[in-house]
Design a protein around this motif. Structure first.
Motif, short mmCIF file in Angstrom:
data_model
loop_
_atom_site.label_atom_id
_atom_site.label_comp_id
_atom_site.label_asym_id
_atom_site.label_seq_id
_atom_site.Cartn_x
_atom_site.Cartn_y
_atom_site.Cartn_z
N LYS A 75 0.79 -1.23 0.00
CA LYS A 75 0.00 0.00 0.00
C LYS A 75 0.82 1.28 0.00
O LYS A 75 0.28 2.36 -0.28
N ARG A 97 4.29 -0.56 14.49
CA ARG A 97 2.99 -0.94 13.94
C ARG A 97 2.43 0.13 13.01
O ARG A 97 1.81 -0.18 11.99
N THR A 98 2.62 1.40 13.34
CA THR A 98 2.13 2.47 12.46
C THR A 98 2.85 2.48 11.11
O THR A 98 2.27 2.86 10.11
N ASP A 99 4.13 2.07 11.10
CA ASP A 99 4.83 1.92 9.82
C ASP A 99 4.16 0.85 8.98
O ASP A 99 4.07 0.97 7.74
N GLY A 100 3.68 -0.20 9.63
CA GLY A 100 2.98 -1.26 8.92
C GLY A 100 1.71 -0.76 8.25
O GLY A 100 1.36 -1.21 7.15
N PHE A 101 1.01 0.19 8.90
CA PHE A 101 -0.19 0.76 8.29
C PHE A 101 0.17 1.46 6.97
O PHE A 101 -0.56 1.37 5.98
N ILE A 102 1.29 2.18 6.98
CA ILE A 102 1.73 2.89 5.77
C ILE A 102 2.08 1.91 4.65
O ILE A 102 1.69 2.09 3.49
N GLY A 104 1.22 -1.32 4.43
CA GLY A 104 0.19 -2.30 4.11
C GLY A 104 0.55 -3.70 4.55
O GLY A 104 0.10 -4.68 3.94
N VAL A 106 1.30 -6.30 8.22
CA VAL A 106 1.04 -6.43 9.66
C VAL A 106 2.23 -7.16 10.28
O VAL A 106 2.29 -8.39 10.25
N CYS A 138 7.82 -6.47 14.19
CA CYS A 138 7.76 -5.42 15.19
C CYS A 138 8.53 -5.98 16.38
O CYS A 138 8.09 -6.93 17.02
N ASP A 193 6.45 3.78 18.55
CA ASP A 193 5.04 3.79 18.96
C ASP A 193 4.93 3.70 20.48
O ASP A 193 4.19 4.46 21.12
#
Length: 209
Positions: A75, A97-102, A104, A106, A138, A193
């Motif tokens: 993503k 974890r917030t890097d994972g949101f960017i 795409g 987990v 993570c 985080d």
């Protein structure tokens, strides 16, 4: 006096010192980074390339390199992800974890080296790209301890402890892995985080709860 006897006396003295549970442990907040294998470094930077040391880290022999890479996920993209040296046997990427949101993905919470069933990602360097089938995690929070500090805190390698963070937004972190080695320097490692949630900065002191 024999060395074994001296070491035993030192351990006994340290174990009986008062208020060891409230000794401060310096925090080391870990931003996203990559540990890279020699094979992947050559693929990304060219044959025979060596990392350029930029900054010594607290743990003996470890350093932040000047070199960075770009992570490309399903993503999104994260640029200028720092390589930490020295070169390792296996490439491992540690993100929050917030890097994972960017990106795409987990990333599972894992101790270092436990990469089974972790997501893969594309790593891009100046000379090429590598499609990693796995290796994004993570990193689980942990404490590096030399043997003398392990004695003082009355813990052993592999123990799990709870760490207390002071301050207005302070709190506690459970399930913190203790890693003991003669060459380690005392440091509590968490990611950005976790640190931001309790307003913890590099060098701030925490205690065992």
């Amino acid at each position: 006096m024999e060395q074994a006897v001296v070491e035993q006396i030192v351990r006994q003295v340290l174990a009986n010192l008062p208020n060891q549970s409230i000794m401060g442990i310096p925090a080391g907040v870990s931003n996203r980074h990559i540990h890279i294998s020699s094979e992947h470094m050559e693929a990304l930077f060219g044959r025979g390339y060596s990392l350029t040391k930029d900054k010594e880290l607290k743990q003996v022999g470890e350093f932040a390199a000047k070199e960075t890479v770009t992570l490309v996920g399903p993503k999104g993209v994260l640029a200028k992800v720092r390589i930490l040296g020295p070169v390792r046997k296996i490439t491992q990427i540690e993100i929050a974890r917030t890097d994972g949101f960017i990106l795409g993905v987990v990333p599972p919470v894992r101790d270092s080296g436990q990469l089974e069933d972790s997501p893969g990602i594309v790593v891009v360097g100046p000379k090429g790209a590598v499609n990693l089938p796995q290796g994004v995690i993570c990193a689980a929070r942990h404490i590096h301890m030399p043997e003398a500090d392990a004695v003082r805190f009355k813990v052993a390698d592999g123990d799990r402890v709870t760490v207390a963070v002071p301050g207005m937004r302070g709190g506690t972190f459970a399930n913190v892995l203790v890693r003991v080695h003669p060459n380690f320097r005392l440091e509590f490692h968490i990611d950005t985080d976790e640190a931001n949630a309790v307003e913890l900065k590099n060098g701030d002191l925490v205690t065992l709860a």
